[in-house]
Scaffold this motif. Sequence first.
Motif, short mmCIF file in Angstrom:
data_model
loop_
_atom_site.label_atom_id
_atom_site.label_comp_id
_atom_site.label_asym_id
_atom_site.label_seq_id
_atom_site.Cartn_x
_atom_site.Cartn_y
_atom_site.Cartn_z
N ARG A 102 0.84 -1.21 0.00
CA ARG A 102 0.00 0.00 0.00
C ARG A 102 0.87 1.26 0.00
N GLN A 103 1.79 1.34 0.95
CA GLN A 103 2.54 2.59 1.08
C GLN A 103 3.51 2.82 -0.09
N SER A 129 -4.27 8.94 12.41
CA SER A 129 -3.56 8.18 11.37
C SER A 129 -3.79 6.68 11.55
N ASN A 140 3.68 11.31 11.46
CA ASN A 140 3.21 12.38 10.55
C ASN A 140 3.41 13.76 11.19
N GLU A 154 11.43 12.44 -11.61
CA GLU A 154 10.26 11.97 -10.84
C GLU A 154 9.73 10.68 -11.45
N SER A 203 -2.08 13.93 -2.15
CA SER A 203 -3.13 14.93 -2.36
C SER A 203 -2.63 16.18 -3.08
N VAL A 250 7.09 21.33 -2.16
CA VAL A 250 6.60 19.94 -2.31
C VAL A 250 7.78 18.97 -2.25
N PHE A 303 -8.51 18.53 3.03
CA PHE A 303 -7.65 17.36 2.82
C PHE A 303 -8.48 16.11 2.48
N GLN A 354 11.24 11.53 3.26
CA GLN A 354 12.03 10.46 2.62
C GLN A 354 13.40 10.25 3.29
N GLU A 367 3.94 19.91 -12.99
CA GLU A 367 5.12 20.62 -13.50
C GLU A 367 5.30 20.39 -15.00
N HIS A 421 -2.62 4.02 10.02
CA HIS A 421 -1.53 3.05 9.87
C HIS A 421 -0.31 3.33 10.74
N LYS A 423 -4.43 5.37 -3.57
CA LYS A 423 -4.31 6.83 -3.50
C LYS A 423 -2.98 7.29 -4.08
N TYR A 470 12.93 -0.87 -0.36
CA TYR A 470 12.35 0.47 -0.19
C TYR A 470 13.43 1.43 0.34
N LYS A 483 7.62 3.09 8.94
CA LYS A 483 7.77 4.54 9.14
C LYS A 483 8.69 4.75 10.33
N GLU A 491 16.15 14.37 -4.96
CA GLU A 491 15.15 15.31 -4.43
C GLU A 491 15.80 16.56 -3.83
N1 FAQ Z 1 -2.31 12.31 0.19
O1 FAQ Z 1 -2.71 6.26 8.28
P1 FAQ Z 1 -2.14 7.37 7.48
C1 FAQ Z 1 6.77 13.53 -3.90
C2 FAQ Z 1 -3.97 8.59 3.27
S1 FAQ Z 1 6.48 12.05 -3.19
C3 FAQ Z 1 -3.13 11.28 -0.08
O2 FAQ Z 1 -1.38 8.44 8.20
P2 FAQ Z 1 0.28 6.41 6.27
C4 FAQ Z 1 7.90 13.66 -4.87
C5 FAQ Z 1 -3.21 7.31 3.54
O3 FAQ Z 1 -2.71 6.75 2.33
C6 FAQ Z 1 5.04 12.34 -2.19
N2 FAQ Z 1 -3.47 10.35 0.83
O4 FAQ Z 1 -1.25 6.75 6.27
C7 FAQ Z 1 7.54 14.62 -5.91
C8 FAQ Z 1 -4.27 6.47 4.21
O5 FAQ Z 1 -5.19 5.96 3.25
P3 FAQ Z 1 -5.17 4.38 2.77
C9 FAQ Z 1 4.52 11.07 -1.70
C10 FAQ Z 1 -2.94 10.47 2.06
O6 FAQ Z 1 0.54 5.67 5.01
C11 FAQ Z 1 7.69 15.98 -5.70
C12 FAQ Z 1 -5.03 7.51 5.02
O7 FAQ Z 1 -4.81 8.76 4.40
N3 FAQ Z 1 5.33 10.61 -0.62
O8 FAQ Z 1 6.08 14.42 -3.59
C13 FAQ Z 1 -2.05 11.50 2.40
O9 FAQ Z 1 0.71 5.77 7.54
C14 FAQ Z 1 7.36 16.89 -6.70
C15 FAQ Z 1 -4.63 7.54 6.49
O10 FAQ Z 1 -3.30 8.08 6.62
C16 FAQ Z 1 5.06 9.44 -0.03
O11 FAQ Z 1 4.17 8.74 -0.42
C17 FAQ Z 1 -1.74 12.45 1.41
N4 FAQ Z 1 -0.93 13.49 1.66
O12 FAQ Z 1 1.00 7.84 6.23
C18 FAQ Z 1 7.08 14.16 -7.13
C19 FAQ Z 1 5.99 9.04 1.09
N5 FAQ Z 1 -1.71 11.35 3.70
O13 FAQ Z 1 -3.81 4.13 2.17
C20 FAQ Z 1 6.75 15.07 -8.15
C21 FAQ Z 1 5.70 7.65 1.59
C22 FAQ Z 1 -2.35 10.25 4.14
O14 FAQ Z 1 -5.38 3.57 4.02
C23 FAQ Z 1 6.90 16.44 -7.92
N6 FAQ Z 1 4.45 7.59 2.30
N7 FAQ Z 1 -3.10 9.74 3.16
O15 FAQ Z 1 -6.27 4.29 1.78
C24 FAQ Z 1 4.32 7.90 3.60
O16 FAQ Z 1 5.27 8.27 4.27
C25 FAQ Z 1 2.97 7.70 4.23
O17 FAQ Z 1 2.20 6.89 3.37
C26 FAQ Z 1 2.21 9.04 4.52
C27 FAQ Z 1 0.84 8.69 5.11
C28 FAQ Z 1 2.97 9.86 5.54
C29 FAQ Z 1 2.02 9.85 3.23
#
Ligand code: FAQ
Length: 313
Positions: free
Chosen positions: A35-36, A204, A220, A74, A108, A127, A266, A135, A51, A206, A105, A146, A216, A157
Amino acid sequence: MSQPHEERFMQKIDAEEKIEPKDWMPAAYRKNLIRQISQHAHSEVIGMQPEGNWITRAPSLRRKAVLLAKVQDEGGHGLYLYSATETLGITRDELIEALQSGTAKYASIFNYPTQTWADVAAIGWLVDGAAICNQVSLQRTSYGPYSRAMIRICKEESFHQRQGYEAMLAMARGSAEQKQMAQDALNRFYWPALMMFGPHDAESAHSAQSMTWKIKRETNDDLRQKFIDQTVPQIEFLGLDHPDPEIQWNEERRHYDHGEIDWEEFYNVIKGNGHANRQRLSHHIHAHEEGQWVRDAVNAYNKKHKAARNKAA
Ligand code: FAQ
């Protein structure tokens, strides 16, 4: 009583050893990782769109070359992350299907439009800046593929973040109109950047389990606070106004106190009702369909060469 393989798994986690694809792991650990990491991969790939929209309109050849390279990076991050997810026993087709059907997902932030060139600068600065904050900590995630992907991605980045800040500085030090564009981009991207860290720890779903399994490494809210703290002097240096009127240094906590995020916005965006959700997915579906001939050609080539190798053996 827990089974020996579960004990061994937790011992490895406690000893900071990486879990590798062929190691035993609890089914829920595997599921949570799929999932993550896949949502992270989708974010990188969908994140090319806001972009990418500006590549043909970059204000100079230098800005265009930098932006092209960044957007391409990216896409590369998405590919490392899809590969890392595939080591957990799921196919690329299944992952793409989950994205396109809306089951999975993506971040956002990428559902907000890029209205001006200053938005491109703000994305690099804020961003990518928020993405790195998260990261850097994920470089120490417990799943080997990972973690290794994160180490490589972080290097790129940081360049993205710097190029964004440098572009923002040029705008902020430019004409009054350019400074206003920079301020406007900051105002629109600041709050959605804070939302990238996910809901508050108490909300949160997860986090608790992911922290125990060291998927993690920081929560958060802790990561968000780090980002808020580091952004204040950056805004000051740009000579722009902070978008949060409640931002204030708290000497006791040694952190900035801040205003509350609009959580309704959000949840609305992650439910698919943001400004650009539909556009982002339909663009992805269209591009994926257009690329079918490439996948067909690669598959035909592989099939032909596999047959030739088998014949020779
Ligand atoms: N947007 O229980 P938690 C980038 C969802 S890379 C959408 O806290 P978790 C590079 C979450 O999935 C950016 N959904 O979840 C770039 C869960 O739903 P689910 C991406 C969100 O996983 C730059 C629900 O809410 N980075 O930008 C968001 O423990 C410029 C409950 O949340 C990563 O993915 C959100 N913001 O913590 C590219 C980093 N937040 O799945 C192009 C890795 C939460 O149960 C241009 N991911 N949700 O349906 C993580 O570190 C974690 O997954 C979090 C969320 C911190 C994002």
